[in-house]
Design a protein around this motif. Structure first.
Motif, PDB file in Angstrom:
ATOM      1  N   THR A   1       0.837  -1.194   0.000  1.00 55.76           N
ATOM      2  CA  THR A   1       0.000   0.000   0.000  1.00 55.76           C
ATOM      3  C   THR A   1       0.875   1.247   0.000  1.00 55.76           C
ATOM      4  O   THR A   1       1.984   1.238   0.512  1.00 55.76           O
ATOM      5  N   GLY A   2       0.365   2.296  -0.584  1.00 55.73           N
ATOM      6  CA  GLY A   2       1.109   3.548  -0.661  1.00 55.73           C
ATOM      7  C   GLY A   2       0.580   4.458  -1.750  1.00 55.73           C
ATOM      8  O   GLY A   2       0.555   5.676  -1.592  1.00 55.73           O
ATOM      9  N   HIS A   3       0.141   3.868  -2.866  1.00 55.46           N
ATOM     10  CA  HIS A   3      -0.463   4.686  -3.912  1.00 55.46           C
ATOM     11  C   HIS A   3      -1.806   5.243  -3.433  1.00 55.46           C
ATOM     12  O   HIS A   3      -2.527   4.602  -2.669  1.00 55.46           O
ATOM     13  N   GLU A   4      -2.135   6.437  -3.916  1.00 57.06           N
ATOM     14  CA  GLU A   4      -3.358   7.112  -3.491  1.00 57.06           C
ATOM     15  C   GLU A   4      -4.414   7.129  -4.593  1.00 57.06           C
ATOM     16  O   GLU A   4      -5.434   7.811  -4.456  1.00 57.06           O
TER      17      GLU A   4
ATOM     18  N   ILE B   1      10.434  -3.997  -7.242  1.00 59.04           N
ATOM     19  CA  ILE B   1       9.307  -3.728  -8.129  1.00 59.04           C
ATOM     20  C   ILE B   1       9.174  -2.223  -8.341  1.00 59.04           C
ATOM     21  O   ILE B   1       9.386  -1.430  -7.411  1.00 59.04           O
ATOM     22  N   ALA B   2       8.807  -1.817  -9.550  1.00 64.31           N
ATOM     23  CA  ALA B   2       8.414  -0.441  -9.840  1.00 64.31           C
ATOM     24  C   ALA B   2       6.920  -0.423 -10.149  1.00 64.31           C
ATOM     25  O   ALA B   2       6.408  -1.333 -10.804  1.00 64.31           O
ATOM     26  N   SER B   3       6.219   0.614  -9.684  1.00 63.50           N
ATOM     27  CA  SER B   3       4.794   0.737  -9.968  1.00 63.50           C
ATOM     28  C   SER B   3       4.432   2.187 -10.251  1.00 63.50           C
ATOM     29  O   SER B   3       5.088   3.110  -9.759  1.00 63.50           O
ATOM     30  N   VAL B   4       3.378   2.377 -11.054  1.00 58.88           N
ATOM     31  CA  VAL B   4       2.892   3.712 -11.395  1.00 58.88           C
ATOM     32  C   VAL B   4       1.379   3.733 -11.301  1.00 58.88           C
ATOM     33  O   VAL B   4       0.710   2.706 -11.474  1.00 58.88           O
ATOM     34  N   ALA B   5       0.832   4.941 -11.053  1.00 65.31           N
ATOM     35  CA  ALA B   5      -0.588   5.015 -10.744  1.00 65.31           C
ATOM     36  C   ALA B   5      -1.189   6.353 -11.161  1.00 65.31           C
ATOM     37  O   ALA B   5      -0.492   7.266 -11.624  1.00 65.31           O
ATOM     38  N   GLY B   6      -2.480   6.449 -10.930  1.00 62.51           N
ATOM     39  CA  GLY B   6      -3.206   7.665 -11.233  1.00 62.51           C
ATOM     40  C   GLY B   6      -2.868   8.830 -10.336  1.00 62.51           C
ATOM     41  O   GLY B   6      -3.328   9.951 -10.582  1.00 62.51           O
ATOM     42  N   ASP B   7      -2.077   8.604  -9.301  1.00 62.40           N
ATOM     43  CA  ASP B   7      -1.638   9.688  -8.421  1.00 62.40           C
ATOM     44  C   ASP B   7      -0.420  10.433  -8.955  1.00 62.40           C
ATOM     45  O   ASP B   7       0.100  11.332  -8.287  1.00 62.40           O
ATOM     46  N   GLY B   8       0.056  10.050 -10.162  1.00 61.96           N
ATOM     47  CA  GLY B   8       1.194  10.724 -10.767  1.00 61.96           C
ATOM     48  C   GLY B   8       2.536  10.319 -10.199  1.00 61.96           C
ATOM     49  O   GLY B   8       3.545  10.982 -10.452  1.00 61.96           O
ATOM     50  N   ILE B   9       2.574   9.198  -9.474  1.00 64.12           N
ATOM     51  CA  ILE B   9       3.769   8.798  -8.735  1.00 64.12           C
ATOM     52  C   ILE B   9       4.349   7.493  -9.276  1.00 64.12           C
ATOM     53  O   ILE B   9       3.616   6.558  -9.600  1.00 64.12           O
TER      54      ILE B   9
END
Length: 326
Positions: free
Chosen positions: A149-152, A168-176
């Motif tokens: 957990t951590g993405h908003e 692991i690398a991850s990207v999300a709708g929070d721009g992060i």
């Protein structure tokens, strides 16, 4: 690009979301699809052999909801994991496709990404969901090993480092862009603000463990050095609409490819004076999936909402895709 250098596979009634070459067989490619643009109806995993004529379909697996992504097992040449709009993941045996071997059900919303670890000492896969979480899975267990957990906002993609075990690398709708070390804890170890919009895709450089590329709704591709993540080390301009996928070349350190909602797939060299090397215009709808063959340099595949998969060999107009794979 010459039409002679492009092979089009059809996925009738099913719109493409993800496409991947087999890590075991250079002639096999799998595509994850959904009916009605993935909004309603069933999903289908389609396996094609590029040595066969027409669409080359040798196997297909059906699920009750759209399939948004897939990853090949790094352990068994017949096993593929798919991610679905109903929040489930599925382990398939493509030689016996009647029903999945395993169904994994913990995510609370759509699962948009799945990726199998490529490091030999860590044979697991990771999923990323619109419920804002990532989950770590052992394919032989029905329950996840870890929830991250951590993405908003909804998570679009999570990919394993090809260099660093458990990373692991991850990207999300929070721009992060977030980097995780799953061998230490379930919290991100590095956080990078990419843009004010949504980040839709990311990929690790295959030759430098510190370099990652991201693609976002601002239509740009950014390169990042994890040792100095304050500013991007390169920015690639040219797409007219959001960039849905970005993939580094497995053969040339400075080259990468991208697929976009502007109906194009592009090849780049981020060190070149004119970075965009080639533009492929083979689709009439959003291009969603993209992969580069690990077996033959330059062989690529993409899939789109126009119910087609394109296989091509950029920069080699004298070779057909079949010849390039030999």
């Amino acid at each position: 690009m010459s039409d002679d250098n492009v092979r089009i596979l059809r996925t009738p009634g099913h719109h493409g979301y993800g496409v991947k070459f087999s890590p075991f067989n250079p002639n096999l490619v799998a595509v994850a699809t959904g009916q009605n643009f993935g909004l309603l109806g069933r999903g289908k995993l389609i396996l094609s052999d590029l040595c066969l004529p027409d669409d080359g379909v040798v196997s297909s697996c059906e699920w009750s909801d759209a399939l948004f992504d897939l990853t090949w097992s790094e352990q068994s040449p017949n096993n593929i994991v798919t991610a679905s709009g109903d929040g489930t993941l599925h382990l398939w045996d493509t030689a016996n496709p009647q029903a999945p071997l395993m169904v994994y059900q913990e995510h609370l919303k759509e699962v948009y990404s799945v990726d199998w670890s490529q490091t030999q000492d860590y044979q697991v896969f990771v999923s990323a969901s619109w419920d804002t979480t990532l989950k770590l899975w052992d394919p032989n267990r029905s329950r996840s090993l870890m929830t991250m957990t951590g993405h908003e906002a909804l998570v679009y993609q999570a990919v394993w480092s090809p260099h660093l075990s458990g990373c692991i690398a991850s990207v999300a709708g929070d721009g992060i862009l977030r980097i995780w070390n799953t061998k230490k804890n379930s919290q991100p170890s590095i956080t990078i603000r990419v843009c004010e919009g949504e980040v839709l895709s990311c990929d690790w450089c295959k030759y430098n463990e510190n370099v990652i590329a991201t693609a976002s709704t601002d239509a740009n591709i950014y390169g990042w050095d994890l040792r100095q993540p304050t500013l991007p080390i390169f920015i690639l301009f040219g797409h007219e609409y959001p960039v849905r996928r970005v993939k580094f070349s497995p053969f040339i350190e400075t080259q990468l490819a991208s697929a976009s909602y502007d109906f194009t797939t592009r090849v780049w060299d981020h060190t070149a004076p004119s970075p965009c090397l080639e533009v492929m215009k083979n689709h009439t709808e959003f291009v969603y999936g993209l992969d580069l063959s690990n077996h033959k340099e330059g062989v690529m595949a993409d899939c789109a909402w126009d119910q087609t998969v394109a296989i091509y060999h950029p920069g080699k107009p004298h070779l057909t895709p079949h010849e390039a794979l030999q």
